[in-house]
Design a protein around this motif. Structure first.
Motif, short mmCIF file in Angstrom:
data_model
loop_
_atom_site.label_atom_id
_atom_site.label_comp_id
_atom_site.label_asym_id
_atom_site.label_seq_id
_atom_site.Cartn_x
_atom_site.Cartn_y
_atom_site.Cartn_z
N ARG A 12 40.81 34.35 37.98
CA ARG A 12 39.87 34.22 36.88
C ARG A 12 38.81 33.19 37.23
O ARG A 12 39.15 32.09 37.70
CB ARG A 12 40.65 33.76 35.64
CG ARG A 12 39.83 33.72 34.37
CD ARG A 12 40.68 33.13 33.27
NE ARG A 12 41.66 34.07 32.75
CZ ARG A 12 41.48 34.81 31.67
NH1 ARG A 12 40.36 34.71 31.00
NH2 ARG A 12 42.41 35.63 31.26
N GLY A 13 37.53 33.53 37.03
CA GLY A 13 36.44 32.60 37.28
C GLY A 13 35.81 32.18 35.97
O GLY A 13 36.28 32.56 34.90
N ALA A 14 34.74 31.42 36.06
CA ALA A 14 34.08 30.93 34.85
C ALA A 14 33.48 32.07 34.03
O ALA A 14 33.40 31.99 32.81
CB ALA A 14 32.98 29.94 35.24
N PHE A 15 33.09 33.17 34.71
CA PHE A 15 32.40 34.24 34.01
C PHE A 15 33.20 35.52 33.83
O PHE A 15 32.69 36.52 33.32
CB PHE A 15 31.07 34.57 34.71
CG PHE A 15 30.09 33.44 34.65
CD1 PHE A 15 29.41 33.15 33.49
CD2 PHE A 15 29.87 32.65 35.76
CE1 PHE A 15 28.52 32.10 33.42
CE2 PHE A 15 28.98 31.59 35.71
CZ PHE A 15 28.29 31.31 34.54
N GLY A 16 34.45 35.52 34.28
CA GLY A 16 35.22 36.74 34.09
C GLY A 16 36.49 36.79 34.92
O GLY A 16 36.80 35.88 35.69
N ALA A 31 38.08 43.79 45.38
CA ALA A 31 38.26 42.97 44.19
C ALA A 31 37.21 43.42 43.17
O ALA A 31 36.05 43.61 43.52
CB ALA A 31 38.07 41.50 44.53
N VAL A 32 37.65 43.64 41.93
CA VAL A 32 36.73 44.08 40.86
C VAL A 32 36.63 42.94 39.84
O VAL A 32 37.62 42.53 39.25
CB VAL A 32 37.25 45.35 40.15
CG1 VAL A 32 36.31 45.76 39.02
CG2 VAL A 32 37.41 46.50 41.15
N LYS A 33 35.41 42.43 39.68
CA LYS A 33 35.22 41.33 38.72
C LYS A 33 34.58 41.86 37.45
O LYS A 33 33.51 42.47 37.49
CB LYS A 33 34.33 40.26 39.35
CG LYS A 33 34.15 39.04 38.49
CD LYS A 33 33.47 37.95 39.29
CE LYS A 33 33.24 36.72 38.46
NZ LYS A 33 32.68 35.63 39.25
#
Ligand SMILES: Nc1ncnc2c1ncn2[C@@H]1O[C@H](COP(=O)(O)OP(=O)(O)OP(=O)(O)O)[C@@H](O)[C@H]1O
Length: 73
Positions: A12-16, A31-33
């Motif tokens: 998990r990142g800051a935007f999704g 990898a699908v963000k």
């Protein structure tokens, strides 16, 4: 190229959230963000920057899909 994603969460990142997925007829692992859209202009700038970037330590951007109903199943 079309891609699919699974419920298998990689991180998990800051935007999704980033999910494990596959791309194309040979099911190449990707990898699908899934971005939570905060600012369309910022997202488009990040997309453009990533498209033009080639570095061994930075993942390659293959595809961007704009779909508010998109879910990883
Ligand atoms: N290609 C990948 N392979 C495996 N795991 C990944 C991959 N890309 C991202 N991840 C996982 O998802 C997490 C979040 O990735 P993300 O790219 O969103 O990070 P970030 O750059 O910190 O986020 P943001 O750009 O939203 O601030 C990573 O820390 C990692 O655990």
């Amino acid at each position: 190229m079309e891609f699919e994603c699974s419920k298998n969460q990689l991180g998990r990142g800051a935007f999704g959230i980033v999910f494990k997925g596959s791309m194309g007829p040979n099911h190449i692992p990707v990898a699908v963000k899934r971005l939570q859209l905060v600012d369309i202009e910022v997202s488009e700038k990040e997309e453009e920057a990533l498209r033009n970037l080639e570095h061994r330590n930075v993942v390659k951007l293959y595809n961007v899909k704009s779909d508010s109903d998109f879910r990883c199943s």
